[in-house]
Motif scaffolding. Structure first.
Motif, PDB file in Angstrom:
ATOM      1  N   GLU A  92       0.849  -1.198   0.000  1.00 35.19           N
ATOM      2  CA  GLU A  92       0.000   0.000   0.000  1.00 35.19           C
ATOM      3  C   GLU A  92       0.880   1.241   0.000  1.00 35.19           C
ATOM      4  O   GLU A  92       1.858   1.311   0.746  1.00 35.19           O
ATOM      5  N   SER A 135       0.536   5.774  -0.468  1.00 34.92           N
ATOM      6  CA  SER A 135      -0.310   6.954  -0.599  1.00 34.92           C
ATOM      7  C   SER A 135       0.242   7.815  -1.720  1.00 34.92           C
ATOM      8  O   SER A 135       1.449   8.022  -1.818  1.00 34.92           O
ATOM      9  N   ARG A 180      -5.118   6.358  -1.388  1.00 32.44           N
ATOM     10  CA  ARG A 180      -4.366   5.183  -0.967  1.00 32.44           C
ATOM     11  C   ARG A 180      -4.505   4.149  -2.066  1.00 32.44           C
ATOM     12  O   ARG A 180      -5.615   3.913  -2.565  1.00 32.44           O
ATOM     13  N   ARG A 186      -3.612   0.157  -3.015  1.00 30.94           N
ATOM     14  CA  ARG A 186      -3.138  -1.169  -2.617  1.00 30.94           C
ATOM     15  C   ARG A 186      -2.821  -1.900  -3.917  1.00 30.94           C
ATOM     16  O   ARG A 186      -3.712  -2.201  -4.705  1.00 30.94           O
TER      17      ARG A 186
END
Length: 167
Positions: free
Chosen positions: A81, A83, A116, A118
């Motif tokens: 993950e 940002s 975000r 993933r």
């Protein structure tokens, strides 16, 4: 309950073991070295997803969510993950040297701001350093609006990622 708002899928051209996620109007994220997690590197504000193949196409699916979704099923070998920030609301997946044949949807689906991502990968050990004619790698990018936070690793099981982390 997680709500998926939209999704897209397409082939993304890879050159030099990478494809990019960028925002044309500004840096997407602070630098993150390739050895940090072996899947996503950020340099000069550009996020690079590191592939096992040197050159060719990879299969990328993008899904958008109203809140953090559950990670993809256990078939994924690497999950990280990160940002990213979109200045222009044009945060997009791109080939390094070629445009996408089929446009994937813009990742910054809620306009400018923080997201975000993933990123899931599988198949990176299949054709390391090669230029296969067929698809050997698959990626899933789950996206939702969220304040920026440190990159985190959810799964690391492929050999290619271990080699990148060891460099």
């Amino acid at each position: 309950m997680n709500h998926q708002v939209q999704q897209g899928r397409g082939l993304v051209p890879v050159h030099y073991h990478r494809f990019h996620i960028t925002d044309e109007d500004g840096p997407a994220s602070p630098d993150l070295p390739s050895g940090h997690n072996g899947l996503v590197q950020v340099q000069d504000g550009i996020a690079a997803v590191l592939t096992g193949i040197h050159t060719g196409d990879v299969d990328v699916t993008v899904t958008f969510h109203t809140e953090a979704p559950q990670p993809g099923d256990t078939g994924w070998e690497e999950i990280v993950e990160v940002s990213l920030h979109s200045v222009s609301a044009e945060l997009t997946v791109r080939g390094l040297m070629a445009d996408l044949d089929e446009e994937l949807p813009v990742l910054s689906f809620n306009g400018p701001g923080d997201y975000r991502l993933r990123i899931h990968a599988r198949g990176r050990d299949t054709a390391i350093d090669l230029a296969p004619d067929e698809i050997t790698e698959w990626y899933l990018i789950q996206v939702w609006s969220a304040p920026g936070q440190e990159a985190s690793v959810l799964r690391q099981t492929d050999s290619y990622g271990a080699c990148v982390r060891a460099r």
